[in-house]
Structure formats: structure tokens, C-alpha cells
Scaffold this active site. Structure first.
Site, PDB file in Angstrom:
ATOM      1  N   ASP A 472      28.186  42.078  46.699  1.00  0.00           N
ATOM      2  CA  ASP A 472      28.724  41.783  46.454  1.00  0.00           C
ATOM      3  C   ASP A 472      28.676  40.183  46.449  1.00  0.00           C
ATOM      4  OD1 ASP A 472      30.546  43.046  47.671  1.00  0.00           O
ATOM      5  OD2 ASP A 472      30.756  42.143  49.942  1.00  0.00           O
TER       6      ASP A 472
HETATM    7  O1  CEZ Z   1      29.378  42.114  53.066  1.00  0.00           O
HETATM    8  C1  CEZ Z   1      28.584  43.138  52.825  1.00  0.00           C
HETATM    9  C2  CEZ Z   1      29.742  44.564  52.224  1.00  0.00           C
HETATM   10  O2  CEZ Z   1      30.743  44.986  53.012  1.00  0.00           O
HETATM   11  O3  CEZ Z   1      28.070  43.313  51.833  1.00  0.00           O
HETATM   12  C3  CEZ Z   1      26.795  44.035  50.840  1.00  0.00           C
HETATM   13  C4  CEZ Z   1      28.253  44.777  50.895  1.00  0.00           C
HETATM   14  O4  CEZ Z   1      27.430  46.705  49.932  1.00  0.00           O
HETATM   15  C5  CEZ Z   1      29.390  45.294  51.548  1.00  0.00           C
HETATM   16  O5  CEZ Z   1      29.833  45.919  50.486  1.00  0.00           O
HETATM   17  C6  CEZ Z   1      25.619  43.612  49.601  1.00  0.00           C
HETATM   18  O6  CEZ Z   1      26.794  42.601  49.032  1.00  0.00           O
HETATM   19  O7  CEZ Z   1      28.464  37.380  50.611  1.00  0.00           O
HETATM   20  C7  CEZ Z   1      29.360  37.928  51.312  1.00  0.00           C
HETATM   21  O8  CEZ Z   1      30.617  38.322  50.749  1.00  0.00           O
HETATM   22  C8  CEZ Z   1      28.636  39.152  51.894  1.00  0.00           C
HETATM   23  O9  CEZ Z   1      28.028  40.315  50.814  1.00  0.00           O
HETATM   24  C9  CEZ Z   1      28.546  39.526  52.932  1.00  0.00           C
HETATM   25  O10 CEZ Z   1      30.368  39.877  52.390  1.00  0.00           O
HETATM   26  C10 CEZ Z   1      28.248  41.645  53.458  1.00  0.00           C
HETATM   27  C11 CEZ Z   1      28.115  41.014  55.037  1.00  0.00           C
HETATM   28  O11 CEZ Z   1      27.208  41.321  55.203  1.00  0.00           O
HETATM   29  C12 CEZ Z   1      29.293  41.770  55.752  1.00  0.00           C
HETATM   30  O12 CEZ Z   1      28.761  42.635  57.154  1.00  0.00           O
END
Ligand code: CEZ
Length: 790
Positions: A472
Site C-alpha cells: 500500500d
Molecule cells: O494495510 C495492509 C493492507 O490491508 O497493508 C498490506 C496490504 O497488502 C493490505 O492489503 C501491505 O501494504 O500504510 C498503510 O496504508 C498500511 O499499508 C496499512 O493500510 C496496512 C495495515 O497493516 C493494516 O492492517
């Protein structure tokens, strides 16, 4: 910490100070509560977007559950002050806010309830909470027994946080006819259109008791007085003063003055939750107040949680391992699959992977979910950022940021559904699109997604990353439209190959020429990654908008990323020789006692052509923690390339256990989304759990157990038997439910055999596929495996 196996698993923590952040969680379709061992609680309900009924003392920004959540003295909680009217001593239970050392303490996490058993100066106290199957209510029972031979005079004061509800309008008072303290507010808003959206909100918080209180208090500041929560002024008086909250911060406190004869027990039942109006509170009261009703509600709630039973139970001789896989992991996986992390617009990749786990529990739910996901695809093949689960749901937060990977997940995860069910009819379902009523088969939807991914590549055939892929916060590698992702290129190649293989295996009629082109496209993408991103010992992570290759030895930070290595193994991009080099580099740079870090070294400053990930604290989340979702991809990949010992070693490191609780700080009832990394940079914090139980890890971890370790994997013609026991596990037995057949299995390594021997009900099986298992029938499977040398 203790655990006990068997039908009803329980994990106990016998100190409130050893693991102060330890939590358990309960949920239903409409709410979730995370309960900390010291009495703090994080809870939310859906209306249908997530909302609070027990608030912090200040206005909170809306966001997802935070990692490493921090508790503070006025943090929302459910506490019980207890006054000994004879000696004057006051304590608080389960531990906060007074922090008085108790004679004995036990925090117990079971499937469908959370409890504390406490003893103090001859009083035995049990506090227990459960949810109900559907309703928005916490059911609490507080029992106190006089274990001495003297009469005891006590006052029990439940203190339930209502908190800062609203800056527009908030209040609380005691409602005699409900025998409840009811907090009331108006959810703040400014836009007129929001008035109509909020009109039916559940803006009340009720705290209701089965016993009439001697007195009550609803005003947090006045209750606390100058003494603070540590020594609340209001408790000094014989009776609470029955104080309202009129725009002051509400709280729900009741006082029950009680005389206890020797050996006598007294129980109080409390109901706590959100409601729209008094009528709704009355309905909840009618439904759940009373001993028999509570027992019935607990039974139904347990039955709900038990629906999460998955397709395998194992006995490996390691109680902690077995308990986790038989119990806690399926429970967590069911939470993900059944309520989608209580989001109304789950990220598409999360939705698809969480529902892959559901294929091991209730595959018909997976089927529905996958149909819903493709029905929101646009006709150009793009999968949406998030899947909208109800009519008025909207894409929010991270789902407003363009990520390039959403098309890869369905072709990758679909196989688990097919393997578990053999249901190829799914592929012929006719489904429309988000932007067109035209209907196409499920298969065609998948191929449109693949076509879209294949097109979304540059002149080198590397996948554009836009503002992120699986990762993300890797949002600035390609936001100018040029940057590419090694991981996504490999994932696309893997998705294509999975799809083509699946069609062949399950005999799906396809357009031959198209499939040949797909195979070629996958090969060319793998080649492109090799040509542009292989850097001597491992694959780089990508090429930025400025044309900079990153994730190589040339970088000072973010030298090596785990995902491209894992997925090069999966996609077939890496040769044996490359794999050896990658594994060696990973072992040197990424492995920690808690597993493989996602990257190293962690970034310590913003890198503007990589993005937000580099601004996260070193060792936290994607910036080089042991991000378990990425770690499980690596483990799964290791199994695919025959590295069974290494895979098992890393899998064991990932499992929360009693042994590692001191380091992780959590109890072994869920796999967290990460353990702190930056192992070489910040060794002191390394290994700490995020305490977040939302993670894409669960379905992959379970998949590794079923399909790889036990090697009891469905296929087009039946159940394929190909266990991958490590040298350290000489045998494992258990039961596998497969397409409604029940298979009791024993797998063991034996010196007499040099090839795998399979016996089904005493008959030697030729090949390794159990072909005609009948639904409802029970079988005995014996598998002898050659010894794996250490
Ligand atoms: O969210 C996860 C996502 O729900 O991060 C993963 C992604 O593959 C999942 O779909 C890896 O990036 O900074 C952010 O935005 C973070 O990336 C969060 O949103 C992250 C958290 O760990 C949520 O549990």
C-alpha cells in the site's frame, strides 16, 4: 501463560503486568471488541460504517485499528471498583485504573468469551464477557463470592467508559424504568446532507443492570474529582451522588452495596452497547437480561464461533502448535472471511485472500464473494480498489489511491476454492460488470483481468505500479506514470500461469490460441524481470519514475525486499541457481528469530521516489518489520521449490507461542500482522507484536498447513497426498474433511521406506491421488515417508 487443548481451548495469563498489552477479541457480524488483560477495551460497531459507543476522552480521527495500540489511564475500558466497607480498602478490577496488586489474577481467553478470575482478601471474583450472535451488546457477568467465614460488607462499582461522544451534544443520566445509565449524543456533522445520513444513527450508549443500584454516577469529571481515576473522589462517600452529565463527558457508574454472608455468592448482570432509542434498549433488555437468557445467548454465540471450524485438525505432539492450528487460526480465519474485518469496502486483495481462507471453512461463502468481486470489475478488465459490500457503501481511505495489483488475486486464489470443492460450475456463471449490464462468464471476467494486467506494462514488459501494489504505502515509485514493480510483474506472470494451469487441470474449455498467448506473456514478463531487475544475488524491487532501479546492493537502505524473491520462485522466473543465491541473501539479511523481515535495512528517512513506506518508523509495518503476510508468501514459495525444512522453520518462527510471548508481548491466540523488524538497527524492540489481528496472513498460513505440510491438497481428480514433513517432525496425524468425506490420517517418516507409501483403509494406493472418496464416508489414511535427514 498457560494453554490447554481439547475441545474447549483456553489461554490463560496469570499476571496483569507480565504482558500489559495482551488482548483477546470477540466479534459478530455487526461489532468487534478487543479486550486488554488490564480492562481496557477497543470496540466498534457497524451502522453500517464503523462507529463507537465507548469513546476516548478526546475527539478521535477515524482510521483503521492502529498497530501497537497504546493504552493510557483514561483509555476506554470496563472496570469494577470494589470497596471493602469494613476495612475501607478500595481496589479496581480486573487491574486498571488503580493497579492494586491482587492476591491472584487470571485472564482467560476462550473461543466465545473472555474472563478474569481474581482473588483478593478472601473474595473470589469472576468477570466474564461474551457477545451475542447478531446484536449490538456486550453481556457482562460479575460474580463475587465471600470465601471467608465472616460476614463481608462490600460495594461493587462497575465503571464503564462512555467517553467524549460529541462536541455538538452529549449527556447521560439514569433511566429508572430501564434500570440503565443512558448516554446520548448527536454525532457531529456540518453538511446538511449528513443530517439525513445520520438521522437513524445509534447515538445512545446504554449500561443496564439486572439489579437496582444503591446509587449511580454519570459524570466522568465529577466522579473522578481531584483524586483521579486512581482514587476517585466520588468513592469516598458512603453513596454515590447520582450525578448527571449535561454536556460533560459521560460515564456509566453504578454502586451496589452488598452484605455477603460466609460462603455467599452474588452475581450481577450488565448489558452495554449502542442503541437508537429507549425502545431499542428495552428490546435488548427483554432479550438478554436474566440468567436463562444469558445462558441461551452464550450458547448461540458459541455456536456461531464454532461455525469457524476448518477442514483439518492435527496432532503433531506439540500442544501449542496443535492448539493454534486446530483452534485459534481457524477462528481468526473465520473472523476474516465472515465479517471482512468489519469493513464495508474491503480492499479487493484482502477480500479475495480472506475469502480464500473461507474455502477451508465454508466454500459456498468463497463462491459468493468471488462472484461479488468480479461483478464490480469494469468492462475494461480493471478490478476495483475495494469491494462494496452494501448498496450505499463507498470506497474510502486507501481505496481512493490507485493500486495496480487488484487483478492478480482472483486467478491466484481461485485454485483453493476449486481444490476444496471441485466446483467448476462457478467458471460458467454469467456475471455483469460495474459499468455494464452485459454478462460474461466468470472465466471471461478472469481473462479480462489478465488482459488488463498484461496491457498495464511498459516497453520492457514490466508492470506499472501507479501509487502502489500489494504494498500500500509504496506510493511514489510510479505516481508519475512510469515507475514499475518487480513484484507485480512476477505476480502477473504467476497469475497467468496459475490460470492456464488451472484450466488445463480442470479441463475448462478455453480459447487455445489465447492461452498460448498467455503462456508467452508470462514467459516474457519473467524474462523482463530477469533482464532488468536481477542484480547479482537477488531481484530488485522496481524501477522508479526517474528510471532508478531500487532494492539492490547499491542502496544503503532498502537493499533487499522479500516479495520479489518469493514471487520469482512462484512465477518460475528464477533458476535453481538464482534461488540458492536469493535464499542465502535472505538468510543473511532478513531472517530474525520471529521470521523474515520484509526489507532491510529499514529506511530511516524519506525517499521521494519510493514513498510513504520510507516514512514509517524503521522496523514497523511495511518498513522492514517481519510483516507476516509477506513472510508467509516466502514460506509458501519455499514449499513450492522443495525447501521444506526452511519453510517449516520460518513457519514455526511466525507462530505466536508461550515461549515467545515475552518477546512478542502477545498471547498465542492470533497471528499478528507484524512483529517489529529492523533487527540489526533496533534490536531492543525487534520481535514485538503489532497486536493487530487483521492480516492477510491467515489464509496463506492455513493453506501451508493443509496443502503443503500435511500435503492433503484437493485436485481435479480427488485428494492429492504429498506431505512435506520437515526433518524435525517425524510424524503428524489428524483428520481432514474433504468434499464431505472424513479422512483420519497418519503421516510418518520411516526408515524402512525409500519412496512414499500410501495406504487407504489398508489398501495400497497407486499414484498419490485418492480418487473416489465418498461424501459422508470415513477413511483411514496411512502415509509412510522416507526419513528426511537434517
Ligand atoms: O494495510 C495492509 C493492507 O490491508 O497493508 C498490506 C496490504 O497488502 C493490505 O492489503 C501491505 O501494504 O500504510 C498503510 O496504508 C498500511 O499499508 C496499512 O493500510 C496496512 C495495515 O497493516 C493494516 O492492517
Amino acid at each position: 501463560v498457560e494453554t490447554n487443548c481439547g475441545n474447549l481451548s483456553k489461554v490463560k495469563l496469570t499476571s496483569p503486568t507480565a504482558l500489559p498489552n495482551a488482548t483477546g477479541f470477540l466479534w459478530n457480524q455487526n461489532m468487534v471488541m478487543q479486550v486488554n488483560c488490564r480492562g481496557y477495551v477497543n470496540s466498534l460497531f457497524m451502522q453500517p460504517e464503523p462507529a463507537k459507543y465507548s469513546y476516548a476522552p478526546n475527539m478521535e480521527a477515524k482510521s483503521f485499528i492502529q498497530p501497537e495500540h497504546s493504552y493510557f489511564s483514561h483509555h476506554p475500558g470496563r472496570f469494577f471498583y470494589l470497596k471493602d466497607e469494613d476495612s475501607g480498602e478500595i481496589i479496581s478490577l480486573p487491574y486498571e485504573p488503580m493497579r492494586v496488586q491482587l492476591d491472584s489474577f487470571s485472564f482467560e481467553l476462550a473461543d466465545s468469551h473472555i474472563a478474569w478470575l481474581i482473588e483478593h482478601r478472601g473474595l473470589k471474583i469472576e468477570v466474564k464477557v461474551n457477545l451475542t450472535e447478531f446484536d449490538l451488546v456486550e453481556c457482562w457477568l460479575f460474580s463475587v463470592t465471600n470465601a471467608t467465614d465472616k460476614i463481608r460488607n462490600i460495594s461493587v462499582y462497575p465503571y464503564f467508559t462512555i467517553g467524549y461522544m460529541s462536541w455538538m451534544n452529549q449527556s447521560a443520566t439514569y433511566n429508572e424504568s430501564l434500570n440503565a445509565i443512558v448516554g446520548d449524543c448527536v454525532t457531529p456533522y456540518q453538511k446538511v446532507e449528513d443530517y439525513f445520513k445520520h438521522k437513524d444513527f445509534k447515538d445512545k450508549t446504554f449500561f443496564l443492570s439486572d439489579t437496582k443500584p444503591s446509587a449511580w454516577h454519570a459524570n466522568q469529571k465529577v466522579f473522578e474529582g481531584e483524586g483521579g481515576l486512581h482514587q476517585p473522589t466520588a468513592l469516598q462517600a458512603d453513596l454515590l451522588q447520582n450525578v448527571d452529565a449535561r454536556y460533560e463527558t459521560p460515564v456509566a457508574v453504578m454502586q451496589f452495596k452488598q452484605k455477603l454472608l460466609a460462603g455467599e455468592q452474588k452475581s450481577y448482570q450488565f448489558l452495554f452497547g449502542p442503541a437508537k432509542d429507549d425502545a431499542e434498549i428495552a428490546t435488548i433488555k427483554e432479550k438478554y437480561l436474566g440468567e436463562q437468557k444469558l445462558i441461551a445467548a452464550r450458547k448461540d454465540y458459541l455456536a456461531y464461533i464454532k461455525q469457524g471450524k476448518a477442514c483439518v485438525t492435527v496432532d503433531s505432539g506439540n500442544a501449542g502448535f496443535d492448539d493454534f492450528f486446530n483452534h485459534w487460526l481457524p477462528r481468526q480465519m473465520f473472523y476474516h472471511g465472515d465479517v471482512n474485518r468489519l469493513s464495508t469496502d474491503p480492499q479487493t486483495r484482502n477480500y479475495i485472500q480472506d475469502n480464500m481462507g473461507m474455502a477451508f471453512i465454508h466454500p459456498e461463502k468463497t463462491r459468493q464473494a468471488y462472484i461479488l468481486a468480479v461483478s464490480q470489475q469494469t468492462i475494461n478488465g480493471a478490478m476495483p480498489e475495494g469491494v462494496l459490500l452494501y448498496k450505499d457503501a463507498e470506497l474510502k481511505y486507501i481505496n481512493q489511491v490507485p493500486h495496480a495489483d487488484h487483478g492478480v488475486w482472483l486467478p491466484i486464489c481461485l485454485l483453493v476454492y476449486l481444490n476444496e470443492t471441485g466446483d467448476v460450475s462457478l467458471l460458467n456463471e454469467l456475471i455483469s460488470f460495474a459499468d455494464s449490464t452485459e454478462k460474461q462468464t466468470f472465466s471471461r471476467h478472469i481473462e479480462l483481468a489478465l488482459d488488463y494486467l498484461i496491457k498495464a506494462t511498459d516497453h520492457r514488459r514490466l508492470s506499472f505500479i501507479e501509487q502502489g501494489d500489494w504494498c500500500d504505502p509504496m506510493n511514489m515509485v510510479g505516481y508519475k506514470g512510469k515507475g514499475v514493480s518487480a513484484w507485480l510483474s512476477l505476480a502477473t506472470a504467476y497469475a497467468i500461469t496459475m490460470w492456464c494451469d488451472l484450466c488445463e487441470e480442470y479441463n475448462i474449455s478455453v480459447n487455445q490460441q489465447r492461452h498460448e498467448e498467455y503462456r508467452l506473456a508470462a514467459k516474457m514478463m519473467n524474462n523482463a524481470v530477469n533482464q532488468h531487475l536481477w542484480h547479482d544475488k537477488w531481484f530488485a524491487r522496481g524501477i522508479t519514475d526517474e528510471g532508478r532501479v531500487f532494492g539492490t546492493d547499491k542502496d544503503v537502505e532498502g537493499k533487499i525486499f522479500l516479495n520479489p524473491q518469493s514471487w520469482a520462485m512462484l512465477s518460475g522466473a528464477s533458476s535453481k541457481e538464482q534461488q540458492t543465491k536469493m535464499i542465502t541473501a535472505i538468510s543473511k539479511q532478513l531472517i530474525t528469530p520471529q521470521g523474515a523481515m520484509m526489507l532491510a535495512p529499514s529506511y530511516t528517512a524519506m525517499v521521494e521516489d519510493v514513498g510513504r513506506i520510507t516514512q514509517k518508523h524503521p522496523g514497523v509495518s511495511e518498513n522492514g518489520s517481519v510483516y507476516n503476510h509477506a513472510a508467509i508468501f516466502y514460506i509458501y514459495a519455499l514449499y513450492q521449490v522443495g525447501q521444506n525444512d526452511l519453510a517449516f522453520d520460518l513457519l514455526s518462527k511466525m507462530l505466536p507461542s508461550i515461549d515467545n510471548a515475552k518477546v512478542t508481548g502477545q498471547l498465542p491466540i492470533y497471528v499478528p500482522n507484524y512483529y517489529r523488524g529492523a533487527y540489526h538497527q533496533l534490536p531492543e524492540q525487534a520481535g514485538r507484536s503489532s497486536h493487530l489481528f487483521n492480516t492477510g496472513t491467515t489464509s496463506w498460513l492455513y493453506r501451508c498447513l493443509v496443502e503443503e505440510l500435511c500435503g492433503l491438497k484437493g485436485c481435479a481428480t480427488g485428494l492429492k497426498v504429498a506431505p512435506k514433513l520437515p526433518s524435525s517432525m517425524k510424524q503428524i496425524s489428524g483428520q481432514r474433511l474433504f468434499r464431505k468425506a472424513i479422512i483420519d490420517f497418519e503421516l510418518y517418516q520411516q526408515s524402512e521406506v525409500d519412496t512414499v507409501e500410501i495406504l487407504l483403509d489398508g489398501q495400497v494406493v497407486t499414484g498419490n491421488i485418492l480418487g473416489d472418496l465418498k461424501a459422508g464416508q470415513q477413511y483411514k489414511l496411512l502415509v509412510k515417508l522416507p526419513i528426511v535427514e537434517q
